[in-house]
Enzyme design. Structure first.
Site, PDB file in Angstrom:
ATOM      1  N   GLN A  63      27.963  16.942  -5.669  1.00  0.00           N
ATOM      2  CA  GLN A  63      26.803  17.985  -5.353  1.00  0.00           C
ATOM      3  C   GLN A  63      26.105  18.732  -6.574  1.00  0.00           C
ATOM      4  O   GLN A  63      25.144  19.267  -6.129  1.00  0.00           O
ATOM      5  CB  GLN A  63      27.388  19.077  -4.434  1.00  0.00           C
ATOM      6  CG  GLN A  63      28.498  20.350  -5.222  1.00  0.00           C
ATOM      7  CD  GLN A  63      29.042  21.152  -4.327  1.00  0.00           C
ATOM      8  OE1 GLN A  63      30.003  20.694  -3.605  1.00  0.00           O
ATOM      9  NE2 GLN A  63      28.467  21.958  -3.978  1.00  0.00           N
ATOM     10  N   CYS A  69      28.151  21.814  -0.511  1.00  0.00           N
ATOM     11  CA  CYS A  69      29.348  21.309  -0.210  1.00  0.00           C
ATOM     12  C   CYS A  69      29.851  20.833   1.121  1.00  0.00           C
ATOM     13  O   CYS A  69      30.306  20.053   1.637  1.00  0.00           O
ATOM     14  CB  CYS A  69      30.454  22.218  -0.619  1.00  0.00           C
ATOM     15  SG  CYS A  69      30.524  23.797   0.195  1.00  0.00           S
ATOM     16  N   HIS A 363      33.969  27.414   0.305  1.00  0.00           N
ATOM     17  CA  HIS A 363      33.645  26.127  -0.110  1.00  0.00           C
ATOM     18  C   HIS A 363      34.381  25.178   1.129  1.00  0.00           C
ATOM     19  O   HIS A 363      35.267  25.381   1.845  1.00  0.00           O
ATOM     20  CB  HIS A 363      34.489  25.668  -1.181  1.00  0.00           C
ATOM     21  CG  HIS A 363      34.105  24.232  -2.229  1.00  0.00           C
ATOM     22  ND1 HIS A 363      32.803  23.826  -2.533  1.00  0.00           N
ATOM     23  CD2 HIS A 363      35.191  23.409  -2.511  1.00  0.00           C
ATOM     24  CE1 HIS A 363      32.931  22.698  -2.710  1.00  0.00           C
ATOM     25  NE2 HIS A 363      34.304  22.388  -2.974  1.00  0.00           N
ATOM     26  N   ASN A 384      37.362  16.428  -3.158  1.00  0.00           N
ATOM     27  CA  ASN A 384      36.186  17.381  -3.373  1.00  0.00           C
ATOM     28  C   ASN A 384      34.658  16.696  -3.549  1.00  0.00           C
ATOM     29  O   ASN A 384      34.700  15.360  -3.390  1.00  0.00           O
ATOM     30  CB  ASN A 384      36.540  18.234  -4.640  1.00  0.00           C
ATOM     31  CG  ASN A 384      36.113  19.500  -4.844  1.00  0.00           C
ATOM     32  OD1 ASN A 384      34.881  19.742  -4.046  1.00  0.00           O
ATOM     33  ND2 ASN A 384      36.546  20.459  -5.627  1.00  0.00           N
TER      34      ASN A 384
END
Length: 442
Positions: A63, A69, A363, A384
């Site tokens: 990102q 996110c 997040h 992630n």
């Protein structure tokens, strides 16, 4: 009020100077920093990245310098499905496309909330809340669902990343300047007694400017495009003249109404097995309402394990900065022994952290695996969206204890819930204040 006297401070300094253990720790912390001095290597040893259940995924995404996110996490869950269905080695959906429409819709959502609160003073907490951050990159699961349901999705090749989507600070800065200025006009129009039709006409002019701003900054979102790819068997495929909606229906095909948000918020004001929504939280006017079902942590993790066991990854929200090592990608309550370094007890319960502003969801990522021993989870695999240079090629490991303390939300298929849980979710939700921690945007 009691002031700090010089004598008191001198006593503290003398006591410190006579404590040889603290002086030794001082040398280490001053030289290396708090976390580096407190890092506990046992956390890495105890959270080796091997899992009994491991959903297949492609390489991680990035990102970059943006707060997208929640979009990346949602698009990644779709990407996992497409990689398997189409036999693709690597593929991404356009994050810039969803970013464009989210910004566009958030502007209108802000305008409508400004109009709805125009009879309140600027000192009103709700008006101050709106003006503090008119819009931002972050979002919630139901907010990205609203974007998909209205605008569909496109491959990254149809709308690649732009400089401003990868580094969104300037877009946010100038967009918020404009929204605050427009709020002045809208509130003045209401105060002067203009009709709703007259006000909406002015708002349409503002939205045209917003569209122009976004198109110049991010590029034009495609309305029709060709989708071509070569699969792992080297076969070439192409389909022409797809729309974002037809592409979503044919190649993603996920019925988003089959999924709901499960939260764990163990505070006294949020009884378990009740549904909740948050006032003024959303992006698309007329879109999907943000709604959660609050459950205990045992139920929360059991639902997550079941969905992973069935081969489906999970969008989830957490407080990623708590007890985590960004470089090695370990998220564990024992990652840092800061209590021992300072001889100070920093511990709070999960409920206390929420109530006193110490933690909230910051997040969103994707759960792609779990290690189960004797029927109980011991650690979780996390995809992630920070690129491959952190963690294990971009994947993190969360200890089960860390999940208990710092994970707040998962998105689960409805068919995994009991009839009682579904009924609780569908019941009239309790409305939380806009500033409630459960209104935090990932």
């Amino acid at each position: 009020m009691t002031e700090i006297t010089k004598e008191l401070t001198n006593r503290f300094a003398k006591e410190l100077s006579q404590d040889t253990k603290k002086i030794a720790l001082q040398r280490a912390v001053v030289k290396n920093g708090i976390k580096a001095s407190a890092e506990n290597m046992s956390a890495t040893i105890n959270n080796h990245p091997v899992f009994s259940i491991d959903v297949a995924t492609g390489p991680v995404t990035n990102q970059k310098q943006s707060g997208r996110c929640w979009m990346f996490a949602a698009l990644n869950t779709f990407r996992h499905k497409m990689l398997q269905d189409l036999k693709l080695k690597d593929f991404e959906l356009s994050q810039n496309y969803t970013f464009f429409w989210d910004k566009y819709e958030k502007a209108n959502y802000f305008y409508e909330n400004i109009l709805a609160t125009a009879d309140q003073e600027l000192t009103s907490r709700k008006v101050a809340f709106l003006l503090q951050t008119p819009q931002q990159d972050g979002g919630q699961w139901d907010m990205i669902v609203s974007i998909f349901q209205k605008y569909g999705a496109v491959p990254k090749a149809a709308m690649p990343e732009s400089s401003n989507s990868s580094n969104s600070s300037d877009v946010n800065n100038y967009l918020n300047k404009k929204l605050r200025k427009d709020a002045i006009t809208l509130r003045e129009l209401v105060a002067s007694g203009k009709t709703s039709a007259e006000i909406q006409k002015v708002k349409e002019g503002f939205l045209q400017e917003i569209y122009n701003f976004l198109a110049i900054s991010l590029g034009n979102p495609p309305t029709v495009f060709d989708f071509e790819y070569r699969d792992e068997d080297k076969n070439y495929h192409i389909e022409r003249k797809l729309t974002p909606q037809s592409f979503y229906e044919k190649y993603i095909g996920v019925n988003l109404d089959d999924y709901i948000s499960i939260i764990n918020a163990p505070t006294q004001d949020k009884p378990f097995n009740r549904s909740y929504t948050v006032e003024m939280l959303g992006n698309v006017v007329g879109g999907k309402e943000v709604r959660y079902l609050n459950v205990d942590m045992a139920t929360f993790k059991k639902l997550a394990m079941t969905q992973l066991e069935q081969g489906e990854s999970i969008w989830f929200g957490c407080d990623v900065g708590q007890s985590s090592t960004r470089d090695t990608g370990i998220m564990a309550t024992e990652a840092f022994d800061v209590n021992d370094v300072f001889d100070i007890d920093f511990e709070m319960t999960k409920a206390q952290r929420l109530d006193y502003g110490e933690s909230l969801m910051t997040h969103a990522m994707v759960l792609t695996g779990v290690d189960i021993v004797d029927g109980e989870p011991t650690k979780w695999k996390v995809e992630n969206s920070w690129g491959e240079k952190v963690g294990e090629k971009g994947f993190f490991v969360a200890s089960d204890a860390w999940m208990d303390e710092f994970t707040y939300q998962i998105v689960i298929r409805k068919d995994l819930l009991t009839k009682e849980q579904i009924a609780a979710f569908e019941a009239e939700p309790i409305v939380l204040a806009p500033w409630d921690p459960m209104g935090a945007l990932a």
